[in-house]
Design an enzyme around this catalytic site. Structure first.
Site, PDB file in Angstrom:
ATOM      1  N   GLY A 194      61.488 -28.349  -0.429  1.00 35.42           N
ATOM      2  CA  GLY A 194      61.743 -29.542   0.375  1.00 35.42           C
ATOM      3  C   GLY A 194      62.375 -30.652  -0.444  1.00 35.42           C
ATOM      4  O   GLY A 194      62.133 -31.837  -0.212  1.00 35.42           O
ATOM      5  N   ALA A 195      63.219 -30.274  -1.395  1.00 29.79           N
ATOM      6  CA  ALA A 195      63.747 -31.241  -2.366  1.00 29.79           C
ATOM      7  C   ALA A 195      64.772 -32.195  -1.767  1.00 29.79           C
ATOM      8  O   ALA A 195      65.062 -33.235  -2.369  1.00 29.79           O
ATOM      9  CB  ALA A 195      64.373 -30.500  -3.550  1.00 29.79           C
TER      10      ALA A 195
ATOM     11  N   LYS B  51      63.039 -37.882  -3.244  1.00 32.61           N
ATOM     12  CA  LYS B  51      63.926 -38.959  -3.676  1.00 32.61           C
ATOM     13  C   LYS B  51      63.160 -40.233  -4.017  1.00 32.61           C
ATOM     14  O   LYS B  51      63.463 -40.912  -5.007  1.00 32.61           O
ATOM     15  CB  LYS B  51      64.956 -39.245  -2.576  1.00 32.61           C
ATOM     16  CG  LYS B  51      65.919 -40.384  -2.907  1.00 32.61           C
ATOM     17  CD  LYS B  51      66.912 -40.615  -1.779  1.00 32.61           C
ATOM     18  CE  LYS B  51      67.825 -41.788  -2.089  1.00 32.61           C
ATOM     19  NZ  LYS B  51      68.819 -42.028  -1.006  1.00 32.61           N
TER      20      LYS B  51
ATOM     21  N   ARG C  82      67.102 -26.193   2.653  1.00 26.62           N
ATOM     22  CA  ARG C  82      68.104 -25.548   3.499  1.00 26.62           C
ATOM     23  C   ARG C  82      69.425 -26.315   3.477  1.00 26.62           C
ATOM     24  O   ARG C  82      70.476 -25.746   3.757  1.00 26.62           O
ATOM     25  CB  ARG C  82      67.578 -25.442   4.934  1.00 26.62           C
ATOM     26  CG  ARG C  82      66.302 -24.605   5.045  1.00 26.62           C
ATOM     27  CD  ARG C  82      65.782 -24.523   6.456  1.00 26.62           C
ATOM     28  NE  ARG C  82      66.685 -23.754   7.315  1.00 26.62           N
ATOM     29  CZ  ARG C  82      66.409 -23.409   8.571  1.00 26.62           C
ATOM     30  NH1 ARG C  82      65.255 -23.762   9.099  1.00 26.62           N
ATOM     31  NH2 ARG C  82      67.285 -22.729   9.289  1.00 26.62           N
TER      32      ARG C  82
ATOM     33  N   LYS D  54      45.990 -43.750  -8.915  1.00 24.51           N
ATOM     34  CA  LYS D  54      46.136 -45.172  -9.207  1.00 24.51           C
ATOM     35  C   LYS D  54      45.223 -45.583 -10.359  1.00 24.51           C
ATOM     36  O   LYS D  54      44.051 -45.191 -10.423  1.00 24.51           O
ATOM     37  CB  LYS D  54      45.833 -46.001  -7.955  1.00 24.51           C
ATOM     38  CG  LYS D  54      46.817 -45.732  -6.827  1.00 24.51           C
ATOM     39  CD  LYS D  54      46.525 -46.576  -5.610  1.00 24.51           C
ATOM     40  CE  LYS D  54      47.455 -46.202  -4.456  1.00 24.51           C
ATOM     41  NZ  LYS D  54      48.861 -46.475  -4.756  1.00 24.51           N
TER      42      LYS D  54
ATOM     43  N   GLU E 197      47.529 -52.086   5.940  1.00 24.62           N
ATOM     44  CA  GLU E 197      48.981 -52.116   5.835  1.00 24.62           C
ATOM     45  C   GLU E 197      49.514 -53.185   6.775  1.00 24.62           C
ATOM     46  O   GLU E 197      48.954 -53.397   7.869  1.00 24.62           O
ATOM     47  CB  GLU E 197      49.584 -50.758   6.198  1.00 24.62           C
ATOM     48  CG  GLU E 197      49.219 -49.635   5.248  1.00 24.62           C
ATOM     49  CD  GLU E 197      49.876 -48.329   5.662  1.00 24.62           C
ATOM     50  OE1 GLU E 197      50.991 -48.046   5.175  1.00 24.62           O
ATOM     51  OE2 GLU E 197      49.285 -47.613   6.476  1.00 24.62           O
TER      52      GLU E 197
ATOM     53  N   ASP F 237      44.937 -39.635   8.774  1.00 22.57           N
ATOM     54  CA  ASP F 237      45.932 -40.078   7.806  1.00 22.57           C
ATOM     55  C   ASP F 237      45.301 -40.779   6.609  1.00 22.57           C
ATOM     56  O   ASP F 237      45.804 -40.677   5.490  1.00 22.57           O
ATOM     57  CB  ASP F 237      46.931 -41.013   8.490  1.00 22.57           C
ATOM     58  CG  ASP F 237      48.145 -41.302   7.629  1.00 22.57           C
ATOM     59  OD1 ASP F 237      48.724 -40.347   7.085  1.00 22.57           O
ATOM     60  OD2 ASP F 237      48.520 -42.476   7.500  1.00 22.57           O
TER      61      ASP F 237
ATOM     62  N   HIS G 286      41.760 -40.443   1.725  1.00 21.29           N
ATOM     63  CA  HIS G 286      41.763 -41.573   0.790  1.00 21.29           C
ATOM     64  C   HIS G 286      40.426 -42.325   0.758  1.00 21.29           C
ATOM     65  O   HIS G 286      39.833 -42.516  -0.302  1.00 21.29           O
ATOM     66  CB  HIS G 286      42.868 -42.558   1.152  1.00 21.29           C
ATOM     67  CG  HIS G 286      44.234 -41.965   1.164  1.00 21.29           C
ATOM     68  ND1 HIS G 286      44.620 -40.959   0.307  1.00 21.29           N
ATOM     69  CD2 HIS G 286      45.326 -42.228   1.916  1.00 21.29           C
ATOM     70  CE1 HIS G 286      45.884 -40.635   0.543  1.00 21.29           C
ATOM     71  NE2 HIS G 286      46.328 -41.391   1.510  1.00 21.29           N
TER      72      HIS G 286
ATOM     73  N   LYS H 213      46.978 -50.318  10.566  1.00 19.47           N
ATOM     74  CA  LYS H 213      48.374 -50.734  10.473  1.00 19.47           C
ATOM     75  C   LYS H 213      48.559 -52.061  11.201  1.00 19.47           C
ATOM     76  O   LYS H 213      47.784 -52.423  12.072  1.00 19.47           O
ATOM     77  CB  LYS H 213      49.287 -49.661  11.065  1.00 19.47           C
ATOM     78  CG  LYS H 213      49.353 -48.407  10.199  1.00 19.47           C
ATOM     79  CD  LYS H 213      50.423 -47.454  10.686  1.00 19.47           C
ATOM     80  CE  LYS H 213      50.579 -46.267   9.736  1.00 19.47           C
ATOM     81  NZ  LYS H 213      51.113 -46.670   8.426  1.00 19.47           N
TER      82      LYS H 213
END
Length: 504
Positions: A13-14, A20, A47, A185, A219, A238, A243, A343
């Site tokens: 999945g680069a 990135k 892909r 962290k 967030e 999530d 976490h 959120k």
């Protein structure tokens, strides 16, 4: 710090965003510190049709924008990046991939040591290990073989157990690294040092001196373009299951016998296995869920969750969770733990607050607000990383009026220190073969075992409310009712630094 053995990092999945924005910048930072092996390469898989030069140019943009460590050239590092395009869902195409990997291994001289990073959709987590095993790429015979698996690790207890079984069919537990970037962290790791290296804290770290523990991760953004993903996930899956329960476990764990992976992870598992189950018919008494609605934030109109792209206009998916739970062991019996996440809250902040017991007498004031004051230890995970201790001091002048004062430490005050990113630390640990900060299979399953009844209650009992809260507030007001007595959550936002985050 010692360098890892020579190896190739293979990223499935680069061509995606994670590679990135997180992985390549972290590797670039390790390169600048000369912490990568002498003979090292990255082989990106996907892909999307890309040449090596195309891939390097794309990753150069990510490294320039998102790397943490300033200075130093990354040109030599970029030359270590390679790309191979094939359909990772097709078993038959893995023979060609193996040949490419072996050719690169011979060219680099990496000793047949491979780390496979699954930066893929979760649907691939069971397939890729099976296809790697078909090609003999799972065995530690010629060199080490390690597998890094991103979250989410299952979406309920049953799927997590199945995924563990699927992985263990082809890789040993010692080869599997389940990544949770919160554990990478620096402040999270410092929690262990704060507790176990200071004689002033450890004697007080129990039910006799601690009134309650609070963990907040907020967030100030919405779901953005991730609406369709969040419809499947929600805040509970999530954030809470992984976490926040892991942070709570680090607060609550017993001292490990040794500072090594097995000892520390054993203690984390013991905490998770000691969580008092919340019965399905009592979920609404211990868990509050909410969903942000349209409002104004910093003078701008913002959409509600149901108005976001990819979200059902009648969605009941939670964007906020507040929970009260207990840990049934000797140290923490009767001490409530409170966790919340959401959120579109006022600011981005993650912190742990230890609320100590109040003094048993009220010598210095008849003011009820003063009587309710408690000493607090605030451990800020992000941003503005540091620790703060709140205690009472006499206000100058006549009488004995008491005022809270702060004694604090900020990592930013360490002028010569470099705070590595979470992925930087975790990638290096995997390269060194140190799984301490990675989740073990039994810990993941123990966390899901605690969360599963809550999710099932929400599915089976539509009468359990989803409370709306205006974007830019600290969630539903009813979440304050979880906390015993006349206390509330700590609201860490009196002062903003540059308007971006709350001061510690």
């Amino acid at each position: 710090m010692r360098k890892p053995e020579n190896h190739i990092l293979v990223i499935f999945g680069a061509s995606g965003d994670l590679t990135k924005r997180k992985l390549i910048p972290a590797l670039a930072d390790l390169h600048k510190q000369q912490l990568l092996p002498d003979r090292f390469a990255v082989l990106g898989l996907g892909r999307t049709q890309l040449s090596n030069d195309d891939f390097r140019e794309k990753m150069k943009e990510g490294a320039s924008e998102f790397s943490s460590k300033e200075g130093g050239s990354i040109d030599d590092f970029l030359n270590k990046l390679h790309y191979y395009s094939f359909n990772t869902k097709e078993r038959a195409e893995y023979a060609g991939f193996r040949e490419k990997l072996e050719d690169l291994d011979a060219e680099v001289g990496s000793g047949s040591n491979f780390i496979f990073y699954l930066a893929t959709p979760p649907s691939m987590y069971s397939l890729v290990p099976q296809f790697l095993a078909d090609q003999g790429l799972n065995k530690n015979e010629k060199g080490f073989r390690r597998l890094i698996v991103e979250k989410p690790f299952g979406d309920n207890l049953e799927s997590a157990q199945k995924l563990n079984a699927d992985l263990l069919e082809f890789f040993n537990e010692e080869q599997i690294y389940r990544i949770d970037h919160y554990l990478g962290k620096e402040t999270v790791q410092n929690l262990l040092v704060t507790r176990f290296s200071n004689g002033i804290f450890e004697p007080l770290w129990n039910r006799n001196f601690i009134h309650h523990v609070e963990v907040t991760s907020s967030e100030d953004i919405g779901v953005g373009s991730r609406g369709s993903y969040y419809e499947e996930s929600g805040a509970m899956r999530d954030m809470v299951q992984n976490h926040l329960l892991l942070l709570s476990s680090l607060v609550a764990m017993e001292p490990p016998t040794l500072v090594n992976a097995e000892s520390i992870r054993n203690e984390i598992v013991k905490v998770l296995q000691s969580l008092r189950p919340i019965p399905k018919d009592e979920v609404d008494e211990y868990v509050i869920r909410g969903q942000y609605v349209s409002s104004k934030m910093r003078g701008k109109d913002v959409k509600g969750y149901r108005e976001e792209d990819g979200v059902d206009p009648k969605s009941r998916r939670e964007t906020f969770v507040a929970m009260k739970f207990f840990i049934d062991n000797w140290r923490w019996a009767g001490v409530p733990f409170y966790i919340r996440t959401g959120k579109m809250l006022p600011t981005r902040v993650t912190e742990i607050v230890i609320h100590f017991q109040p003094t048993p007498h009220h010598l210095f004031s008849d003011d009820q607000a003063i009587i309710r004051q408690q000493n607090q230890l605030v451990i800020r995970i992000q941003p503005d990383e540091g620790l703060l201790l709140k205690f009472g001091m006499k206000v100058p002048g006549a009488g004995f009026r008491v005022q809270d004062v702060n004694m604090d430490f900020h990592y930013s005050e360490l002028a010569d220190s470099y705070l590595p990113s979470a992925y930087e630390r975790l990638l290096l640990d995997c390269m060194l073969g140190d799984p301490t900060l990675y989740s073990r299979g039994d810990a993941v399953e123990a966390a899901w075992k605690f969360i599963d009844p809550i999710l099932k209650a929400w599915e089976e009992q539509p009468c359990i409310k989803v409370h709306g809260y205006p974007a830019g507030t600290w969630g539903p007001e009813v979440s304050d009712d979880l906390i015993e007595g006349n206390m509330t959550w700590r609201y860490p936002c009196k002062n903003l630094t540059d308007g971006l985050y709350c001061e510690l």
